[in-house]
Motif scaffolding. Structure first.
Motif, short mmCIF file in Angstrom:
data_model
loop_
_atom_site.label_atom_id
_atom_site.label_comp_id
_atom_site.label_asym_id
_atom_site.label_seq_id
_atom_site.Cartn_x
_atom_site.Cartn_y
_atom_site.Cartn_z
N UNK A 66 72.11 56.22 51.10
CA UNK A 66 71.85 55.62 52.64
C UNK A 66 73.70 55.66 52.91
N UNK A 67 73.77 54.67 54.75
CA UNK A 67 75.42 54.49 54.54
C UNK A 67 75.23 53.12 55.25
N UNK A 68 75.84 52.21 54.72
CA UNK A 68 75.47 50.35 54.32
C UNK A 68 76.75 49.90 54.67
N UNK A 69 76.45 48.79 55.41
CA UNK A 69 78.02 47.87 54.90
C UNK A 69 78.36 47.34 53.92
N UNK A 70 79.74 46.88 53.02
CA UNK A 70 78.85 46.83 51.82
C UNK A 70 80.17 45.31 51.74
N UNK A 78 77.17 43.48 47.33
CA UNK A 78 76.25 42.43 48.43
C UNK A 78 75.78 44.26 48.95
N UNK A 79 74.75 44.23 49.20
CA UNK A 79 74.29 45.11 50.17
C UNK A 79 73.12 44.38 51.03
N UNK A 80 72.88 45.49 52.31
CA UNK A 80 71.52 45.00 52.79
C UNK A 80 70.51 45.89 52.22
N UNK A 81 69.52 45.07 52.54
CA UNK A 81 68.15 45.34 51.89
C UNK A 81 67.78 46.67 52.01
N UNK A 82 67.36 48.05 51.30
CA UNK A 82 66.82 48.74 51.94
C UNK A 82 66.01 49.80 50.85
N UNK A 83 65.22 50.69 50.18
CA UNK A 83 64.22 51.15 49.74
C UNK A 83 65.49 51.93 49.02
N UNK A 84 67.14 51.86 49.04
CA UNK A 84 67.59 53.29 48.47
C UNK A 84 68.44 51.65 47.85
N UNK A 85 68.94 51.12 47.94
CA UNK A 85 70.01 49.90 47.42
C UNK A 85 68.66 48.86 46.76
N UNK A 95 83.05 54.54 49.24
CA UNK A 95 83.07 54.59 50.80
C UNK A 95 83.93 55.60 51.20
N UNK A 96 83.26 55.72 52.76
CA UNK A 96 83.30 56.81 53.80
C UNK A 96 85.42 56.62 54.02
N UNK A 128 86.70 45.40 51.78
CA UNK A 128 85.83 44.23 51.94
C UNK A 128 85.21 44.54 53.08
N UNK A 129 83.64 45.35 53.38
CA UNK A 129 83.44 45.47 54.78
C UNK A 129 83.32 46.45 54.81
N UNK A 130 83.60 47.41 54.22
CA UNK A 130 83.48 48.99 54.69
C UNK A 130 82.33 49.59 54.69
N UNK A 131 81.71 50.75 54.93
CA UNK A 131 80.63 51.30 55.41
C UNK A 131 81.19 52.56 53.83
N UNK A 132 79.43 52.08 53.50
CA UNK A 132 80.35 53.60 51.94
C UNK A 132 78.82 53.99 52.65
N UNK A 133 78.39 54.97 51.89
CA UNK A 133 77.82 55.64 51.23
C UNK A 133 77.10 55.21 49.93
N UNK A 134 75.64 55.17 49.84
CA UNK A 134 75.07 55.05 48.62
C UNK A 134 73.70 55.33 48.35
#
Length: 407
Positions: A66-70, A78-85, A95-96, A128-134
């Motif tokens: 997933x690609x999510x803000x971190x 701290x990550x948004x909730x998703x099946x991957x996280x 990070x991208x 802080x706040x980076x968009x990253x591959x998780x």
């Protein structure tokens, strides 16, 4: 109160029948049966055509994730909730660009509506706040993400040069080489999670790809053969290893890669360029007809319809590519296997049925060391308990090489 004309107090007004239902009620049964048959046929044919395309030509340059803000606070992410996280076990965070950091984070816990995970390993920087591959695969690059020394090599085959990563043994002369083969639509990076354990065995490692996979030579129309001709590329890797001075081989296959390495064991390839002393399998695809039928049911089709779609998918695959499903039926081939096999398969694998691994173990308990991993998804058996998985891998390698320890 005045009642509507013609309505008695004990009755309710009748709602007008929808036009569709009215027309359906007046349509002759023979015509309805024809419509139903046409709809059924279209569903079966459409599903089979889509299934055949996926079976024959599935590849991607991206490692799943997933690609999510971190967010970060100290040693916590701290990550948004998703099946991957929310997956069990560790995750990889990349990070991208233009940032080039890489983190491995540990088990999760919920903090309000976000997922908190401790940082276990860190290379580079994560703003802080980076968009990253998780991802549960942890790594999406090269062995450099682990700080491992490696070289990009090309394995010559009859259909072209196959890209590979070669990690020579750390503290010993070249003896055994572990040849790692990724799966259907997969990438070499999927197995980087296991690289530290492989390096600790004292063996060299070769992460190789095969024809018609991403980054490899295209042959004909680019159709995969589910382990059949791809095995020729792995045999070529054995010849490459012999030229590099290695003396013994252990094969390690993931998903379809498991079928490929078992296909190498066929008598047609004997004598091998180097002796094969063991095979390791993670979530292997052992019987493709069963797998295709399983996939149809996974997408919500009832059993009887999934069987029909599966049969049509097999016919289309065979018509397009000449695929012989008997040749890649590794459960049927089990009586002919001669080398020890270490196998992991998860109970939550929705891609390859767990029953296939159980059938192989039942057929050859004398050769197969089978680990049924509770709650593990497809190719995520390592994530449930990395230390346990690594220990099983290292002990198996020591055993098949006749060593008391791995180094």
């Amino acid at each position: 109160m005045t009642l509507p004309h013609g309505w008695r107090g004990s009755e309710k007004p009748k709602s007008p029948m929808p036009n569709f239902l009215r027309r359906l009620k007046t349509t002759p049964k023979r015509k309805l049966a024809l419509w139903a048959a046409l709809g059924y046929s279209a569903l079966v044919l459409g599903g089979a055509l889509l299934g055949a395309e996926i079976v024959l030509r599935s590849k991607t340059r991206w490692v799943k994730g997933d690609f999510v803000p971190v967010g970060r606070r100290g040693n916590k992410l701290y990550l948004p909730a998703s099946p991957e996280t929310l997956s069990k076990g560790p995750l990889g965070i990349v990070p991208l660009l233009p940032n080039r950091g890489h983190l491995v984070v540990g088990p999760h816990r919920m903090v309000g509506t976000v997922v908190e995970r401790p940082i276990l390993q860190e290379r580079g920087a994560l703003p802080q706040g980076a968009l990253a591959w998780v991802s549960t695969y942890l790594y999406n690059g090269t062995p450099a993400q682990l700080g491992a020394e490696y070289e990009d090599v090309l394995v010559p085959t009859e259909v072209g040069e196959m890209p590979a990563w070669h990690m020579p043994p750390r503290h010993a002369e070249k003896d055994a080489l572990i040849v790692v083969v990724h799966g259907h639509g997969g990438q070499r990076a999927q197995a980087l999670r296991m690289l530290p354990a492989m390096l600790r065995t004292g063996c060299g490692s070769l992460f190789v790809t095969f024809r018609n996979a991403y980054g490899a030579p295209k042959v004909g129309k680019g159709y995969l053969t589910l382990g059949d001709t791809e095995a020729e590329d792995v045999v070529a890797a054995l010849a490459w290893a012999r030229e590099q001075g290695y003396k013994r081989i252990i094969l390690f296959g993931f998903s379809m890669g498991g079928n490929i390495v078992l296909s190498v064991l066929r008598p047609k390839f004997e004598p091998y360029p180097l002796p094969i002393v063991g095979v390791m399998l993670d979530s292997p695809a052992l019987e493709w007809r069963d797998t295709i039928r399983w996939q149809a049911q996974r997408f919500g089709l009832p059993g009887f319809l999934a069987r029909r779609v599966g049969r049509f998918t097999q016919r289309i695959v065979t018509q397009r590519s000449g695929q012989d499903f008997d040749v890649v039926d590794q459960i049927a081939a089990a009586p002919h296997f001669k080398v020890p096999i270490l196998m992991w398969h998860g109970t939550r694998d929705h891609t390859i049925p767990l029953a296939q691994a159980e059938a192989l173990y039942a057929a050859r308990p004398d050769l197969v060391e089978f680990h049924r991993v509770e709650d593990a998804k497809h190719i995520r058996t390592w994530n449930i308990s990395p230390k346990e998985y690594d220990g099983q891998l290292e002990r198996f390698v020591a055993r098949v090489l006749g060593r008391e320890s791995c180094e």
